[in-house]
Design an enzyme around this catalytic site. Structure first.
Site, PDB file in Angstrom:
ATOM      1  N   SER A   1     -50.046 -27.107  40.807  1.00  0.00           N
ATOM      2  CA  SER A   1     -49.684 -27.518  42.168  1.00  0.00           C
ATOM      3  C   SER A   1     -48.278 -27.099  42.582  1.00  0.00           C
ATOM      4  O   SER A   1     -47.917 -27.267  43.753  1.00  0.00           O
ATOM      5  CB  SER A   1     -49.828 -29.033  42.311  1.00  0.00           C
ATOM      6  OG  SER A   1     -51.185 -29.421  42.180  1.00  0.00           O
TER       7      SER A   1
ATOM      8  N   GLU B   1       0.778  -1.225   0.000  1.00  0.00           N
ATOM      9  CA  GLU B   1       0.000   0.000   0.000  1.00  0.00           C
ATOM     10  C   GLU B   1       0.817   1.287   0.000  1.00  0.00           C
ATOM     11  O   GLU B   1       0.351   2.310  -0.476  1.00  0.00           O
ATOM     12  CB  GLU B   1      -0.935   0.009   1.228  1.00  0.00           C
ATOM     13  CG  GLU B   1      -2.028  -1.050   1.197  1.00  0.00           C
ATOM     14  CD  GLU B   1      -3.044  -0.808   0.098  1.00  0.00           C
ATOM     15  OE1 GLU B   1      -3.465   0.347  -0.083  1.00  0.00           O
ATOM     16  OE2 GLU B   1      -3.400  -1.778  -0.594  1.00  0.00           O
TER      17      GLU B   1
END
Length: 839
Positions: free
Chosen positions: A480, A114
């Site tokens: 229950s 780059e």
């Protein structure tokens, strides 16, 4: 002062002497030469244009010094109870590294690809800029985009500060800003920013995320040819990452390696070896551990968003940008077992019922069905099942398509199936058939009772099918499973586990409009006789429960429900039906309440998150807010070791809580949950079946783990007359324990101070002195837990009382005779001590 003024005057005169001929010459040319006048005007105009352009280009240019405090958007990382990463909340894959974490050859690869002069230029590469101008001019009028010319510093300016607009203006602004960045940051800081921020495809930003995405490695483990491949990606990541372009990518990678050799970073031998390597890009998902705990992780995400927001604009610690480190109590072994156990129960119930209907529906008029399926994010992770959409239908034959665009034939398509239906399918030879995705659903949660830490959570078959969490969001009738808290209320109001309670029909007048309501036991039985309280809980007797509730006071029962967190204040009315589980609650709430029982009456709110750290590692939130005075002393002062106080809030008498737990152990030993008895662990729990039945429940566990689960349809309806908590929900708990046996220590439930263990006859509730409890579950004699002075008194037959009376009278006569004669044969007998106390 006079000397300074004199010197200044001399200097001014000298300057005038020098400038006088120049100004005279300028005046003469200005007066005589027209071209001179126009030249000066054009030059001044040019300077004004340049100045105006400079002002225009830099008027709103970001300050390069903001990069000193720049923090990229980072995903939030979630860890489990063992500290391992289990998930990331991310829009972009990104991991921030320090300069020292970057391999030298990776830096060399990017510089070679780059910006060869990166370490020496001041932000702009003159040669690269000229080449970029030539490339731009040559492509004017075409659709091609000019490339090249940007240094690494310019790319930092573009990616972070000025954006990626394609224009000469943006390029000029980028160049100006690049020179300013070079004056603010060092080269090491610039390239570190660049390699952390650069987009590299596959939703990865920065080299560490890219290394994971392409090679399933950390940057420190990359080979030379892999580093060179990453260095080619900034130019065209979406091109070089496609399999169809691998030859082009390999040529570009080899060019980068050649540049590295030209720049002296690698040897010719290293170049030859690296260029011979294949790309080696991994396909599919990364091998990084990711928990199959979608319901749990989604609940964590919701809580984090409530605390810190979702996106960067919501604050510095947002979920998708703040880079949080989140420590949870998620135990992956328990989570997998919870998922497996609940799924197995759903599939057992579903049996051979066939297709339960579509998962969702896609409108064919809105475009390609497989594309819509892909964007729907509906999927499944179970064996070889896949999610598909019906793309064609003709009679009993159909074609289905997957999210990747593939279409396959489907055998035996139901008549009710239509194009656009989203279904689950599985392989069937050369074609596919419908997978038996159960219509019934349910929730499961496991918790550490002493802390409230949620260890596992499953809110349905698969969170990929829908995010509705039945462990935390589904309001269901607990049946229950609510009874232990009715019995706890009775214990707090004068009853004991041995109190005799009638098992007889109870009728309740509800007013002129509703008339009389009569309760029965499960199955319609009207009961009969009297039994100890323990028996009523072990056998889940409705009538005994209602008698306890009404004798204690339903207002008191409702207050207990509210205190332990089963119901919000005012949610339940003081009607007997609520004592049998007619009100709504969630798995999360009732598991926390049962955990409170194990924790001697201290309620801990359920917590999934232990603590949260910001991106710098500072703890910004923690669930455990207890203070530890003296824990951070510089030197020990000789005092006892500092300790944390107990967690939670005392909501029930610890002795009452233990009495309930002790009775609930009997539910496992000889009651409605005997399916768990042969596991050989100290377990307590309660089954539950709501009217219909529409829900089947089990809640319970050990001193180590308390869990709860239910099974039922999302739109409650009758599940079938054979359904009970004992045969449907208890097996879920059984499988969960079997798959996680190493998590269950086998330690017994410990009684708090103030509890007396007394031998009683479990059938009559009477106290026993001449026998001992055995390990046999149905033993007539058991240990029972009592609060002081509430245990049953000793009872005696009438003949024993008469004999004792005669003995007392005889002793009294002897004593009187001895006193009268003046005899004293020793110390006076202590009758009470002799007989072992008075009862």
């Amino acid at each position: 002062m006079t000397t300074i003024a004199s010197k200044f005057g001399d200097a001014w005169e000298g300057l005038r002497h020098v400038l006088r001929p120049l100004t005279s010459r300028f005046s003469a040319l200005w007066a005589a030469k027209r071209w001179f006048r126009w030249g000066i005007r054009v030059m001044l105009l040019g300077l004004l244009v340049v100045l105006a352009g400079w002002i225009w280009l830099t008027r709103d240019l970001p300050d390069a010094e903001t990069l000193l405090d720049y923090e990229p958007n980072l995903p939030s990382v979630v860890r489990g109870i063992d500290g391992e990463i289990v998930h990331r909340y991310e829009r972009e894959r990104r991991v921030e590294l320090e300069f020292g974490d970057l391999p030298e050859q990776l830096l060399n690869a990017y510089v070679s690809a780059e910006d060869e002069t990166f370490w020496s230029h001041n932000g702009i590469d003159a040669g690269g800029f000229v080449n970029a101008v030539i490339d731009y001019v040559s492509k004017l009028g075409s659709d091609e985009r000019a490339v090249g010319g940007s240094t690494i510093t310019q790319q930092v300016a573009k990616n972070i500060l000025v954006g990626n607009e394609y224009s000469i203006t943006r390029k000029l602004r980028e160049m100006i800003l690049a020179t300013r960045i070079e004056g603010v940051l060092s080269k090491e800081e610039i390239i570190t920013l660049y390699l952390n921020e650069i987009p590299l495809g596959r939703r990865s930003y920065g080299v560490q995320a890219a290394a994971r995405a392409y090679f399933d490695k950390d940057v420190g483990d990359l080979d030379l040819h892999e580093m060179a491949y990453l260095a080619i990606l900034p130019r065209a990541p979406e091109v070089y990452s496609r399999e169809a372009n691998y030859d082009t990518a390999r040529s570009r990678r080899n060019w980068v390696l050649t540049q590295m050799e030209d720049n002296g970073y690698i040897t010719a031998a290293e170049l030859q070896t690296a260029q011979a390597q294949p790309l080696g890009i991994v396909q599919g998902q990364r091998s990084e551990r990711s928990a199959d705990a979608g319901y749990y992780l989604e609940e964590v995400r919701r809580q984090l968003i409530d605390m810190y927001g979702e996106e960067a604009e919501d604050g510095p610690n947002s979920v998708y940008a703040g880079g949080l480190w989140v420590r949870t109590s998620l135990d992956m072994e328990l989570q997998d077992a919870a998922r497996n156990s609940l799924r197995a129960a759903m599939l057992r119930y579903h049996g051979n019922r066939g297709w339960g209907g579509e998962i969702a529906t896609i409108n064919p008029e809105n475009g390609d069905l497989t594309d819509q399926l892909r964007s729907s994010n509906i999927s499944i992770s179970y064996e070889n099942w896949r999610i598909a959409v019906v793309t064609a239908k003709s009679g009993s034959s159909a074609t289905v398509g997957f999210s990747d665009g593939q279409e396959v034939p489907l055998t035996s398509a139901p008549d009710s199936m239509e194009v656009g239906d989203v279904v689950a399918v599985q392989p069937d030879g050369g074609s596919w058939r419908l997978a038996p995705l159960p219509e019934v659903s349910g929730g499961f949660m496991a918790m550490a009772p002493d802390t409230g830490r949620v260890l596992a959570m499953q809110g349905g078959f698969d969170s990929r099918l829908g995010s509705f969490n039945r462990a935390t969001q589904a309001e269901r009738q607990p049946g229950s499973t609510i009874k232990p808290f009715v019995y706890a209320t009775g214990l707090d109001h004068g009853m004991t586990p041995a109190t005799m309670v009638p098992d007889s029909q109870y009728c309740y007048y509800q007013g002129a409009n509703l008339g009389e309501k009569c309760f029965t036991n499960f199955g319609g039985s009207r009961g009969g006789g009297e039994y100890p309280m323990r028996y009523g809980l072990e056998q889940s007797k409705n009538l005994m429960t209602v008698h306890i509730a009404m004798e204690t006071g339903m207002e008191n029962v409702i207050e207990t429900f509210e205190n332990v967190g089963i119901a919000n204040e005012g949610a339940y009315d003081p009607y007997p039906a609520f004592a049998l589980g007619a009100g709504d609650t969630t798995v999360e709430r009732i598991v926390a309440a049962y955990s409170m029982l194990v924790n001697h009456g201290r309620l801990n709110p359920p917590s999934l998150i232990d603590y949260v750290q910001d991106r710098d590692g500072h703890v910004i939130w923690r669930a455990d807010e207890r203070e530890c005075s003296g824990c951070n002393m510089d030197e020990w002062d000789g005092s006892p070791m500092p300790r944390f106080g107990r967690r939670g809030r005392q909501v029930m008498d610890g002795r009452t809580a233990f009495q309930v737990v002790h009775m609930l152990e009997g539910v496992v030993q000889r009651g409605t949950a005997t399916r768990l008895r042969d596991l050989g662990l100290p377990l307590f729990g309660k089954t539950g079946t709501s009217s219909g039945p529409t829900n089947a429940w089990f809640v319970g566990g050990s001193p180590d783990i308390v869990a709860g689960t239910y099974l039922g349809f999302d739109n409650p309806r009758n599940m079938g007359g054979w359904i009970q908590g004992g045969n449907t929900a208890a097996p879920i708990m059984r499988q969960f324990i079997q798959e996680t046996r190493d998590h269950w220590s086998g330690r017994p439930f410990l009684a708090p101070r103030g509890v007396r263990m007394v031998r009683i006859d479990r059938r009559t509730g009477g106290r026993v002195f001449d026998a001992w409890p055995t390990d046999e579950p149905t033993s007539a004699v058991i240990w029972e837990a009592f609060k002081p002075d509430t245990e049953p008194r000793r009872s005696q037959r009438q003949d024993e009382i008469d004999a004792m009376r005669d003995l007392i009278l005889a002793q009294m006569r002897r004593q009187q005779e001895g006193t009268a004669s003046g005899e004293n044969n020793g110390e006076q007998d202590n009758f009470a001590e002799e007989q072992g106390g008075i009862y």
